[in-house]
Design a protein around this motif. Structure first.
Motif, PDB file in Angstrom:
ATOM      1  N   TRP A  46       0.809  -1.212   0.000  1.00  8.05           N
ATOM      2  CA  TRP A  46       0.000   0.000   0.000  1.00  8.05           C
ATOM      3  C   TRP A  46       0.849   1.271   0.000  1.00  8.05           C
ATOM      4  N   GLN A  47       2.075   1.186   0.530  1.00  8.96           N
ATOM      5  CA  GLN A  47       2.991   2.317   0.532  1.00  8.96           C
ATOM      6  C   GLN A  47       4.377   1.837   0.103  1.00  8.96           C
ATOM      7  N   PRO A  48       4.556   1.526  -1.175  1.00  7.04           N
ATOM      8  CA  PRO A  48       5.835   0.959  -1.634  1.00  7.04           C
ATOM      9  C   PRO A  48       6.998   1.900  -1.370  1.00  7.04           C
ATOM     10  N   SER A  49       8.081   1.343  -0.870  1.00  9.36           N
ATOM     11  CA  SER A  49       9.253   2.128  -0.505  1.00  9.36           C
ATOM     12  C   SER A  49       9.888   2.766  -1.742  1.00  9.36           C
ATOM     13  N   GLY A  50      10.348   4.009  -1.576  1.00  6.12           N
ATOM     14  CA  GLY A  50      11.042   4.696  -2.650  1.00  6.12           C
ATOM     15  C   GLY A  50      10.143   5.248  -3.732  1.00  6.12           C
ATOM     16  N   HIS A  51       8.829   5.238  -3.520  1.00  9.99           N
ATOM     17  CA  HIS A  51       7.875   5.719  -4.508  1.00  9.99           C
ATOM     18  C   HIS A  51       7.163   6.975  -4.000  1.00  9.99           C
ATOM     19  N   VAL A  52       6.726   7.788  -4.944  1.00 15.07           N
ATOM     20  CA  VAL A  52       5.974   9.000  -4.635  1.00 15.07           C
ATOM     21  C   VAL A  52       4.517   8.791  -5.036  1.00 15.07           C
ATOM     22  N   LEU A  53       3.606   9.181  -4.154  1.00 13.69           N
ATOM     23  CA  LEU A  53       2.178   9.049  -4.437  1.00 13.69           C
ATOM     24  C   LEU A  53       1.753  10.131  -5.434  1.00 13.69           C
ATOM     25  N   LEU A  54       1.163   9.711  -6.548  1.00 15.82           N
ATOM     26  CA  LEU A  54       0.689  10.641  -7.563  1.00 15.82           C
ATOM     27  C   LEU A  54      -0.814  10.891  -7.475  1.00 15.82           C
ATOM     28  N   ALA A  55      -1.567   9.873  -7.070  1.00 17.33           N
ATOM     29  CA  ALA A  55      -3.026  10.024  -7.017  1.00 17.33           C
ATOM     30  C   ALA A  55      -3.590   8.968  -6.083  1.00 17.33           C
ATOM     31  N   SER A  56      -4.745   9.260  -5.507  1.00 16.59           N
ATOM     32  CA  SER A  56      -5.433   8.282  -4.666  1.00 16.59           C
ATOM     33  C   SER A  56      -6.925   8.557  -4.717  1.00 16.59           C
ATOM     34  N   GLY A  57      -7.717   7.560  -4.440  1.00 16.43           N
ATOM     35  CA  GLY A  57      -9.166   7.697  -4.449  1.00 16.43           C
ATOM     36  C   GLY A  57      -9.825   6.343  -4.485  1.00 16.43           C
ATOM     37  N   ASP A  58     -11.107   6.326  -4.867  1.00 19.34           N
ATOM     38  CA  ASP A  58     -11.854   5.080  -4.980  1.00 19.34           C
ATOM     39  C   ASP A  58     -11.845   4.617  -6.431  1.00 19.34           C
ATOM     40  N   PHE A  59     -11.403   3.385  -6.641  1.00 16.09           N
ATOM     41  CA  PHE A  59     -11.425   2.818  -7.977  1.00 16.09           C
ATOM     42  C   PHE A  59     -12.840   2.409  -8.355  1.00 16.09           C
ATOM     43  N   SER A  60     -13.547   1.847  -7.395  1.00 13.09           N
ATOM     44  CA  SER A  60     -14.939   1.432  -7.547  1.00 13.09           C
ATOM     45  C   SER A  60     -15.499   1.310  -6.139  1.00 13.09           C
ATOM     46  N   PRO A  61     -16.813   1.152  -5.977  1.00 13.23           N
ATOM     47  CA  PRO A  61     -17.364   1.042  -4.623  1.00 13.23           C
ATOM     48  C   PRO A  61     -16.684  -0.068  -3.818  1.00 13.23           C
ATOM     49  N   GLY A  62     -16.107   0.307  -2.692  1.00 13.01           N
ATOM     50  CA  GLY A  62     -15.453  -0.659  -1.826  1.00 13.01           C
ATOM     51  C   GLY A  62     -14.011  -0.960  -2.170  1.00 13.01           C
ATOM     52  N   ILE A  63     -13.492  -0.394  -3.280  1.00 15.67           N
ATOM     53  CA  ILE A  63     -12.112  -0.643  -3.706  1.00 15.67           C
ATOM     54  C   ILE A  63     -11.339   0.677  -3.706  1.00 15.67           C
ATOM     55  N   GLU A  64     -10.343   0.790  -2.824  1.00 19.32           N
ATOM     56  CA  GLU A  64      -9.483   1.966  -2.804  1.00 19.32           C
ATOM     57  C   GLU A  64      -8.359   1.807  -3.833  1.00 19.32           C
ATOM     58  N   HIS A  65      -7.822   2.952  -4.281  1.00 15.64           N
ATOM     59  CA  HIS A  65      -6.784   2.940  -5.318  1.00 15.64           C
ATOM     60  C   HIS A  65      -5.732   3.987  -5.005  1.00 15.64           C
ATOM     61  N   ARG A  66      -4.475   3.613  -5.227  1.00 17.05           N
ATOM     62  CA  ARG A  66      -3.361   4.559  -5.152  1.00 17.05           C
ATOM     63  C   ARG A  66      -2.451   4.359  -6.361  1.00 17.05           C
ATOM     64  N   HIS A  67      -1.904   5.490  -6.843  1.00 12.29           N
ATOM     65  CA  HIS A  67      -0.994   5.456  -7.983  1.00 12.29           C
ATOM     66  C   HIS A  67       0.354   6.026  -7.535  1.00 12.29           C
ATOM     67  N   PHE A  68       1.414   5.204  -7.660  1.00 12.14           N
ATOM     68  CA  PHE A  68       2.761   5.601  -7.247  1.00 12.14           C
ATOM     69  C   PHE A  68       3.705   5.599  -8.444  1.00 12.14           C
ATOM     70  N   ARG A  69       4.755   6.397  -8.322  1.00 15.96           N
ATOM     71  CA  ARG A  69       5.828   6.387  -9.324  1.00 15.96           C
ATOM     72  C   ARG A  69       7.170   6.314  -8.618  1.00 15.96           C
ATOM     73  N   ASP A  70       8.049   5.481  -9.158  1.00 10.21           N
ATOM     74  CA  ASP A  70       9.414   5.386  -8.657  1.00 10.21           C
ATOM     75  C   ASP A  70      10.194   6.568  -9.214  1.00 10.21           C
ATOM     76  N   ARG A  71      10.585   7.482  -8.344  1.00 11.49           N
ATOM     77  CA  ARG A  71      11.239   8.718  -8.777  1.00 11.49           C
ATOM     78  C   ARG A  71      12.730   8.555  -9.042  1.00 11.49           C
ATOM     79  N   ARG A  72      13.283   7.385  -8.785  1.00  9.65           N
ATOM     80  CA  ARG A  72      14.722   7.210  -8.956  1.00  9.65           C
ATOM     81  C   ARG A  72      15.164   7.415 -10.391  1.00  9.65           C
ATOM     82  N   TYR A  73      14.261   7.205 -11.335  1.00  9.10           N
ATOM     83  CA  TYR A  73      14.648   7.230 -12.733  1.00  9.10           C
ATOM     84  C   TYR A  73      14.446   8.589 -13.408  1.00  9.10           C
ATOM     85  N   GLU A  74      13.851   9.539 -12.711  1.00 10.45           N
ATOM     86  CA  GLU A  74      13.519  10.801 -13.373  1.00 10.45           C
ATOM     87  C   GLU A  74      14.659  11.811 -13.234  1.00 10.45           C
TER      88      GLU A  74
END
Length: 286
Positions: A46-74
Motif C-alpha cells: 500500500w505504501q511501496p518504498s522509494g515511490h511517490v504518491l501521484l493520485a489516490s481515491g476510490d477505484f470502484s465502490p469498496g475498492i481503494e486505489h493509489r498510484h505511485f511512481r518510482d522517482r529514482r529514474y527521473e
C-alpha cells in the motif's frame, strides 16, 4: 487473480501469467496480490518504498486505489516504473508497469522507450478491472488445476493456494504465515513454450528430484510426484519444532510445488493430507 486487464498484443507472459513482457523486454507488467493482515504487512504494497504518491481515491465502490511512481529514474526518456495499488477490506493487490532499455544502448529508440510504449500503457490501464473473489474451486478450474479440496479450507493468496485442516482463525493463518498448512506455490495459467520443450523440461525435473537423497516417488492416476525429505525449519523446543515436507508434482508438461508446514503434533495428519492432495492432483495441458 482479481486484477484483470485487456492484454495488449505487444506483451505476453514469459514464465507465468503474473509477469508479462514485450518481445524485447523493454516493457514489463507485474501483478501481485495478497490477503490483508495488518497495517505493517499491508504497507509493503500500500505504501511501496522509494515511490511517490501521484493520485489516490476510490477505484470502484469498496475498492481503494493509489498510484505511485518510482522517482529514482527521473528525468529519463527510457526508464519509468508506475505502480497502481488496490485494496478492499480483506484483499490487496498491485500492478506495476515499467519501461527500460535493460541497460543496453542497442535498445535505445528515438524519443525513448517511455514515449514508444505510452499508448500501449494507457490502453492497458484504461482496461483495468477488479473482479469479485472467486471460490478456490472455480479459480483452480480457470488455472486447469484439479485436486481434492474436501476438508482442507482452501483459499487463494495471490498466486498460491493455501490448504489447512481447520478454517483459519486469524489473518496470519489465512495467509499461511502461521499455523499448519499446505501451500501450492506459483499457480499460473498454462506454461509458455513449445509442448515438446515443456515435456522435456518436466522429465528432466522429475529425474533431478528423483535423484535427491531421501526422496520417494508417488505414481498417481494423473501423473507422478517426488516427495522430498522432511526438513526442520526451526528448533526452539520439541513441542514447537516446525517442519516442512515438499512434494514436486509433475504432469506431462507442467509442474507444481506443494509444501506442507506443520509442528510435531500435526505431522501425521498433515503428511496424510499432503499425500491425498498429491494423489488427486491433475495438471491439464489445456
Amino acid at each position: 487473480g482479481r486484477i484483470g486487464f485487456q492484454r495488449p498484443a505487444a506483451i505476453s507472459p514469459k514464465t507465468d501469467s503474473w509477469r508479462l513482457l514485450s518481445s524485447d523486454q523493454t516493457l514489463r507488467v507485474d501483478v501481485r496480490e495478497a490477503l490483508r493482515i495488518d497495517a505493517d504487512w499491508d504497507n509493503r504494497l500500500w505504501q511501496p518504498s522509494g515511490h511517490v504518491l501521484l493520485a489516490s481515491g476510490d477505484f470502484s465502490p469498496g475498492i481503494e486505489h493509489r498510484h505511485f511512481r518510482d522517482r529514482r529514474y527521473e528525468p529519463d526518456a527510457d526508464y519509468r516504473s508506475d505502480t497502481h495499488v488496490f485494496r478492499d477490506s480483506h484483499w490487496i493487490g498491485q500492478i506495476t508497469v515499467s519501461t527500460s532499455t535493460l541497460g543496453s544502448k542497442f535498445l535505445s529508440v528515438p524519443g525513448g522507450q517511455i514515449a514508444r510504449w505510452q499508448g500501449v500503457i494507457d490502453a492497458l490501464l484504461a482496461s483495468l478491472a477488479i473482479r469479485q473473489p472467486l471460490p478456490a474451486s472455480e479459480a483452480l478450474v480457470e488455472l486447469h488445476v484439479h485436486l481434492t479440496l474436501e476438508g482442507l479450507s482452501p483459499r487463494l493468496v495471490g498466486n498460491q493456494l493455501i490448504l489447512s485442516l481447520a478454517p483459519p482463525a486469524t489473518p496470519q493463518e489465512a495467509s499461511g504465515v502461521t499455523g499448519s498448512h499446505i501451500s501450492a506455490l506459483q499457480l499460473s495459467l498454462l506454461p509458455v513454450g513449445r509442448p515438446e520443450e515443456l515435456e522435456q523440461a518436466a522429465n528432466t525435473a522429475f529425474a533431478a528430484y528423483q535423484g535427491i537423497p531421501g526422496s520417494r516417488v508417488i505414481v498417481t492416476p494423473h501423473g507422478r510426484a517426488v516427495v522430498l525429505r522432511e526438513t526442520g525449519l526451526r528448533s526452539t523446543d520439541d513441542e514447537d519444532h516446525a517442519f516442512a515436507t515438499t512434494a514436486m508434482a509433475i504432469g506431462r508438461t507442467r509442474q507444481l510445488k506443494l509444501t506442507a508446514f506443520y509442528n510435531a503434533g500435526d505431522r501425521g495428519r498433515m503428511l496424510e493430507a499432503l499425500e491425498r492432495v498429491v494423489f488427486s492432483l491433475s495438471l491439464s495441458d489445456r
